[in-house]
Design an enzyme around this catalytic site. Structure first.
Site, short mmCIF file in Angstrom:
data_model
loop_
_atom_site.label_atom_id
_atom_site.label_comp_id
_atom_site.label_asym_id
_atom_site.label_seq_id
_atom_site.Cartn_x
_atom_site.Cartn_y
_atom_site.Cartn_z
N ASP A 28 0.34 -7.59 -1.48
CA ASP A 28 1.01 -6.75 -0.68
C ASP A 28 0.28 -5.10 -0.72
O ASP A 28 -0.05 -4.78 -1.72
CB ASP A 28 2.25 -6.61 -1.09
CG ASP A 28 3.22 -5.89 0.20
OD1 ASP A 28 3.83 -6.62 0.63
OD2 ASP A 28 3.00 -4.76 0.41
N ASN A 87 12.56 -11.89 4.19
CA ASN A 87 13.24 -10.85 4.77
C ASN A 87 13.25 -11.04 6.32
O ASN A 87 12.31 -11.25 7.20
CB ASN A 87 12.69 -9.36 4.99
CG ASN A 87 12.81 -8.97 3.38
OD1 ASN A 87 13.64 -9.25 2.52
ND2 ASN A 87 11.77 -7.99 2.88
N VAL A 96 7.27 -6.68 9.37
CA VAL A 96 6.21 -7.42 10.34
C VAL A 96 6.77 -8.64 10.87
O VAL A 96 7.31 -9.67 10.19
CB VAL A 96 5.04 -7.74 9.43
CG1 VAL A 96 3.85 -8.24 10.04
CG2 VAL A 96 4.63 -6.28 8.89
N HIS A 100 6.63 -14.20 6.68
CA HIS A 100 5.85 -14.11 5.27
C HIS A 100 6.93 -14.49 4.00
O HIS A 100 8.13 -14.03 4.16
CB HIS A 100 5.30 -12.71 5.28
CG HIS A 100 6.02 -11.52 5.79
ND1 HIS A 100 6.38 -11.45 6.77
CD2 HIS A 100 6.77 -10.69 4.69
CE1 HIS A 100 7.04 -10.31 6.96
NE2 HIS A 100 7.47 -9.99 5.79
N HIS A 102 7.54 -13.12 0.32
CA HIS A 102 6.74 -12.35 -0.98
C HIS A 102 7.23 -13.05 -1.95
O HIS A 102 8.11 -13.67 -2.47
CB HIS A 102 7.99 -11.11 -0.83
CG HIS A 102 7.90 -10.20 0.33
ND1 HIS A 102 7.31 -8.86 0.40
CD2 HIS A 102 8.52 -10.37 1.32
CE1 HIS A 102 7.46 -8.38 1.45
NE2 HIS A 102 8.37 -9.11 2.23
P1 5GP Z 1 8.66 -7.14 5.10
O1 5GP Z 1 9.05 -5.55 5.09
O2 5GP Z 1 8.46 -7.31 6.71
O3 5GP Z 1 9.37 -8.06 4.53
O4 5GP Z 1 7.20 -7.17 4.77
C1 5GP Z 1 5.88 -6.75 5.15
C2 5GP Z 1 5.07 -6.21 4.00
O5 5GP Z 1 3.58 -6.08 4.56
C3 5GP Z 1 5.56 -5.08 3.22
O6 5GP Z 1 5.76 -5.28 1.77
C4 5GP Z 1 4.31 -4.11 3.42
O7 5GP Z 1 3.96 -3.52 2.38
C5 5GP Z 1 3.24 -5.07 3.80
N1 5GP Z 1 2.06 -4.61 4.52
C6 5GP Z 1 2.11 -3.90 5.54
N2 5GP Z 1 1.03 -3.43 6.12
C7 5GP Z 1 0.14 -4.16 5.30
C8 5GP Z 1 -1.28 -4.16 5.23
O8 5GP Z 1 -2.15 -3.76 6.23
N3 5GP Z 1 -1.99 -4.95 4.37
C9 5GP Z 1 -1.18 -5.60 3.36
N4 5GP Z 1 -2.07 -6.42 2.40
N5 5GP Z 1 0.16 -5.48 3.49
C10 5GP Z 1 0.74 -4.85 4.21
#
Ligand code: 5GP
Length: 114
Positions: A28, A87, A96, A100, A102
């Site tokens: 991440d 999430n 996103v 995914h 985590h």
């Molecule tokens: P969510 O909040 O949707 O559960 O998780 C999305 C995750 O994607 C977040 O923890 C965020 O830090 C990660 N993330 C967002 N943009 C990027 C990126 O460009 N590269 C990587 N490796 N992680 C990302």
């Protein structure tokens, strides 16, 4: 194309730790723990609550990859351990729209989560 599809396509760089036919795992960009890996299916499922019976193999592959990554990183022990988080939706913090998992580890993780 989702952000994670662009990472899968190598259009956006990422620190990839594992890949197989169905999944990709990468660090991440904003880690919430010393180890914070995202595990994504290569075929997009927007979010877990929208998964369909046809997605069963993809969903299973995500957990198998989580275990493989944990073993690879040496955190697949009962003492160290790790946490998996998915999430779904705004209130849960989803940002996103590409399913995914985590994988968080490397520090004590409090329970219940925030
Ligand atoms: P969510 O909040 O949707 O559960 O998780 C999305 C995750 O994607 C977040 O923890 C965020 O830090 C990660 N993330 C967002 N943009 C990027 C990126 O460009 N590269 C990587 N490796 N992680 C990302």
């Amino acid at each position: 194309m989702t952000l994670f599809e662009r990472i899968i396509a190598r259009e956006i760089p990422a620190d990839i730790v594992y890949e197989d036919a169905d999944t990709l795992a990468f660090r991440d960009i904003t880690p919430q723990a010393p180890i914070h890996i995202l595990i994504v299916p290569k075929r997009v499922i927007p979010r877990v609550g929208e998964a369909l019976p046809d997605d069963q193999a993809q969903l299973g592959a995500l957990l198998l990859t989580a275990g493989a990554v944990a073993r690879q990183l040496g955190i697949c022990t009962t003492s160290q351990g790790f946490r998996l988080v998915i999430n779904h939706g705004k209130d849960a913090g989803e940002t996103v729209p590409h399913l995914h998992v985590h994988l968080l580890a490397g520090r004590p993780l409090s329970w219940p989560p925030g």
